[in-house]
Each structure stands twice: as C-alpha cells, then as structure tokens.
Design an enzyme around this catalytic site. Structure first.
Site, mmCIF file in Angstrom:
data_model
loop_
_atom_site.group_PDB
_atom_site.id
_atom_site.type_symbol
_atom_site.label_atom_id
_atom_site.label_comp_id
_atom_site.label_asym_id
_atom_site.label_seq_id
_atom_site.Cartn_x
_atom_site.Cartn_y
_atom_site.Cartn_z
ATOM 1 N N ASN A 199 33.879 34.642 42.165
ATOM 2 C CA ASN A 199 32.825 33.956 42.915
ATOM 3 C C ASN A 199 32.219 32.823 42.088
ATOM 4 O O ASN A 199 31.911 31.751 42.612
ATOM 5 C CB ASN A 199 31.728 34.941 43.324
ATOM 6 C CG ASN A 199 32.179 35.883 44.427
ATOM 7 O OD1 ASN A 199 33.066 35.560 45.216
ATOM 8 N ND2 ASN A 199 31.570 37.052 44.486
ATOM 9 N N HIS A 227 33.243 43.076 41.972
ATOM 10 C CA HIS A 227 32.374 43.988 42.721
ATOM 11 C C HIS A 227 31.998 45.194 41.868
ATOM 12 O O HIS A 227 31.976 46.326 42.355
ATOM 13 C CB HIS A 227 33.027 44.430 44.030
ATOM 14 C CG HIS A 227 33.011 43.362 45.093
ATOM 15 N ND1 HIS A 227 33.288 43.605 46.413
ATOM 16 C CD2 HIS A 227 32.750 42.031 45.031
ATOM 17 C CE1 HIS A 227 33.205 42.487 47.112
ATOM 18 N NE2 HIS A 227 32.872 41.520 46.274
ATOM 19 N N TYR A 274 40.777 39.146 43.991
ATOM 20 C CA TYR A 274 39.766 38.290 43.363
ATOM 21 C C TYR A 274 40.306 37.667 42.075
ATOM 22 O O TYR A 274 39.994 36.518 41.750
ATOM 23 C CB TYR A 274 38.500 39.090 43.053
ATOM 24 C CG TYR A 274 37.551 39.235 44.214
ATOM 25 C CD1 TYR A 274 36.575 38.276 44.470
ATOM 26 C CD2 TYR A 274 37.613 40.332 45.060
ATOM 27 C CE1 TYR A 274 35.701 38.405 45.532
ATOM 28 C CE2 TYR A 274 36.741 40.477 46.132
ATOM 29 C CZ TYR A 274 35.789 39.511 46.365
ATOM 30 O OH TYR A 274 34.924 39.645 47.424
#
Length: 429
Positions: free
Chosen positions: A221, A271, A280
C-alpha cells in the site's frame, strides 16, 4: 437525473472542449511533446512513464502483440460506444453515486465503481496512444476520454468531495488511473484542468498519507501511495511531491521483525499477519520496479542503499514460491478466491516485475534474474506467459525479450528445503 447523451450532444460537448482551449493533438507516441525532455525534467518523466505503461521494444504487427493490440482497440471501442454521462455515472453499468452514505456495504461498492470508471478511461487512453489498435489517434476517442475526465472530476473526484466506501478507491485505485490518463493525454488536456485534477489528488492523498509507516500506509500500500504522489508531482510539475514519494519509499526497504514487510527468513507479510508474497508482495515488487525505473537518472533517483534488501529478496523471498511460472497459492491470501486469476496468472506478472527490477540492480543480478525468468517461463507448459490474456503489453514485452535472448541459459528449479517460520510456510523441491 439527466438522460444519457445523444450522439449529437456528445459531439457538441467535444466541440466545446476545443472552444474551451483544450489543445487537441495527434497521439504523443507519434508526435513529441512541445517541450523537449532535455529541457524539462517533467517531460522526461512523462516520456518514461508512458513507456512503462504502454511498453516498448516490440512490433505491433508481430504476435502476440498484434492480437493484444486489436483486443485493446475492441475493448476501447466498446467503452466509447457505451459511454453515457449522466448524474451519478459515466457508464450505465458503473454507477458511482452513493444513494445511502450511511450504508457501509453499499458505499464500498459504489466507490469501487468510481475507480473502475477511471480505469476504463485509462484503457481508452492506451488504445489512443498505442499503435495497431485501430483507434490510434482517433479524435472521437480522445474527446471521449477528455469528456470522461471532466465528468468524473465534476461529479465525484474533486477537492470538495467527502469520500465514502473503501479508502483504497480514493487513495490508490482512482488516482493511479487518473494520473496515468493525465500522462498519456498530457498534450490534449488544458493546464487549468490538469490543475484541478491535481488538486483532487491532493485532497484525497495529502502528504500526511505517508507521514507515518502505519495503518494502510505500509508494504505494498505504501508503494502504491508513493506511485500516486510521484505521478502527481510529474503531472503537476511539483518537485516536492516527487521528492516526498521517493523518500517515503525508504520505510519499505528495511527488514522487519513484526507486522507488514520483508523478514530475514524470506517471509513477506501484509495485513499484519497474512503471508502475501504472491499477491501484495507482487504489487510491491512491481510498484518498486516501476518507480525505480521512472526516477532513474533524474534528480529524484532512488539511491537509498537499503533498497538492496529488495534486490536480495528476489531470490530470498519471491523465487522460492515461484515454480515453473506459477506463484504458489499458499502465499496468495485472499487472491486465490478471485476467479479470473489462478496461480500461473499470478506468477507471470512477478516474472515481468523481476525483469524490470533487474534494470536497476547490478549487472550480475540482472543476468541471473533474467536467466531465472527464462527458465520459469520456458517450463510453464500448462499456461505459457505469452498466452496469458491478463498479462499486460508491457509485461508481455519484457518476458518475450527474455525468452528471445540467446545469451541467457535458463536456470533450473533448485533442489532443497526452505523454512519461512515468520509466516509459517515452507517449500520442498
């Protein structure tokens, strides 16, 4: 609720774009920007990013590219014909207006459709810029993209809007696609409009989004947010934004002992607790490769010596979970539930990302990684990468370049056992 646009209304609006001072030019792939990259560092970065999005080093008349480009043109034409701007949507099947902001489940879906509308515009912009799509330089397609940007900008993605639903749509999904379109169509967008689009990005992705390495600003992210900030700086000609994006990558590099990131044993967690090397981790690897390539040779080049951790992780973290082109399900988390993808289709983008990342690594690392990729790609008899319909043109070109390189000797799969205690996984060959 206003009615869908007629063809006459749409053409009138397109003419209004010209009257409003929008510069209408041939595709930038065919005509250089009016500002020389040598004289304008932002123009140079736009040129680099366009190549990263569109791909380079392949013939549009040779397969598999010829068919892919034709498919891209067909998809863009269908989107063009279906576009019908009304209050709350740009396409009838992609309603982004939130009828009940107090209903989280509904808000989540509508925000995703807003981001999807930007992604559709990006597809159309790529068809306009790419050779061999049948829509290269098409003025109706160009005008539709510009109209779509204005519609989304006035309706939902602007600096006066309160976000609803999924944060990802507002901070990553929508702005990444928006900024890609701004780069691809830069010479056709009036400066005043570019300024408004940048203001919208600043509203939803302020500098504070990367102020601390916590929450939704870690791992993959964080790399995605840095991509948004970097491209915001490129489109808006703002050096401070690009510098912020470069510097905000640094917390991604060091090995971690808890939470999100790369571990010394080769684990990758996102996460907080989930093994995510193949999902990811793939996004992070690809995003870093693109940002390293974008900024290489510029005043904002990524020079943090800790980036070597990422280079080392290619063989320490990603290679163990790649087998003959596929990325193992055990480290793909919830991505295994997505029906349009499988372990092979998840693996192929990682191969292409490793090739791209190698351009910023040492010569020895680059050669070895290309040899690894050649081996993985050649041995994927079940689902050859060059036949993967979801592999983008850029990734396709990188993998084909490796397969066609006679100087590379494919590296075989290794024997041995690897333990990854930090994510409770192991591989045995």
């Amino acid at each position: 609720m206003t009615s869908a646009w007629s063809r006459r209304t749409f053409l009138a609006a397109s003419a209004a774009l010209t009257a409003a001072g929008t510069a209408l030019t041939p595709p930038a792939s065919a005509v250089p920007s009016s500002t020389s990259p040598a004289a304008d560092p932002y123009a140079a970065l736009r040129t680099t990013w366009s190549a990263l999005i569109l791909g380079e080093g392949f013939s549009p008349t040779a397969e598999p590219f010829k068919s892919r480009l034709a498919d891209l043109g067909t998809k863009a034409r269908n989107l063009l014909e279906a576009m019908a701007p009304v209050d709350g949507s740009l396409w009838p099947d992609d309603v982004f207006a939130d009828p009940d902001p107090d209903t989280d489940a509904e808000s989540y879906g509508f925000s995703g459709r807003m981001a999807d509308s930007f992604t559709r515009l990006s597809t159309m912009a790529q068809a306009y810029r790419q050779q061999g799509t049948g829509l290269t330089g098409d003025t109706a397609l160009r005008d539709a993209v510009l109209t779509g940007l204005e519609h989304l900008g006035s309706q939902v993605y602007h600096d006066g809007q309160t976000r609803y639903g999924n944060w990802y749509s507002w901070q990553i999904g929508a702005p990444q696609a928006l900024l890609d379109v701004c780069v691809l169509m830069y010479d056709a967008i009036a400066p005043e409009r570019l300024a408004r689009y940048c203001a919208a990005v600043d509203h939803f992705v302020p500098d504070s989004a990367v102020a601390s390495y916590t929450g939704t600003s870690t791992g993959a992210n964080r790399v995605d947010l840095c991509r948004v900030l970097a491209l915001r700086g490129v489109v808006g000609g703002t050096a401070a934004k690009i510098a912020l994006a470069r510097d905000a990558l640094s917390p991604v590099f060091p090995l971690v002992t808890k939470g999100d990131g790369l571990y010394a044993d080769g684990s990758f967690i996102q996460h907080t607790t989930v093994p995510y090397t193949g999902s990811y981790g793939s996004v992070m690897l690809g995003g870093l490769g693109m940002l390293f390539a974008l900024l290489k040779g510029s005043a904002w080049e990524v020079t943090d010596p800790k980036r070597q951790v990422v280079f080392d992780a290619v063989e320490n973290a990603w290679a163990p979970f790649l087998f003959n082109g596929l990325a193992m399900d055990a480290v793909a988390g919830r991505a295994i539930s997505r029906g349009e993808s499988d372990d092979h289709r998840r693996g192929h983008p990682i191969l292409a990302s490793i090739v791209l990342l190698g351009q910023g690594a040492s010569a020895a690392e680059n050669t070895r990684w290309r040899s690894l990729v050649k081996g993985w790609a050649q041995r994927d008899y079940y689902s050859p990468p060059l036949s993967n319909p979801s592999l983008g043109l850029t990734a396709l070109a990188r993998v084909k370049n490796v397969l066609d390189d006679p100087s590379l000797t494919p590296v075989p799969e290794p024997d041995g056992h690897r333990l990854f205690p930090d994510m409770a996984r192991s591989t045995h060959r």
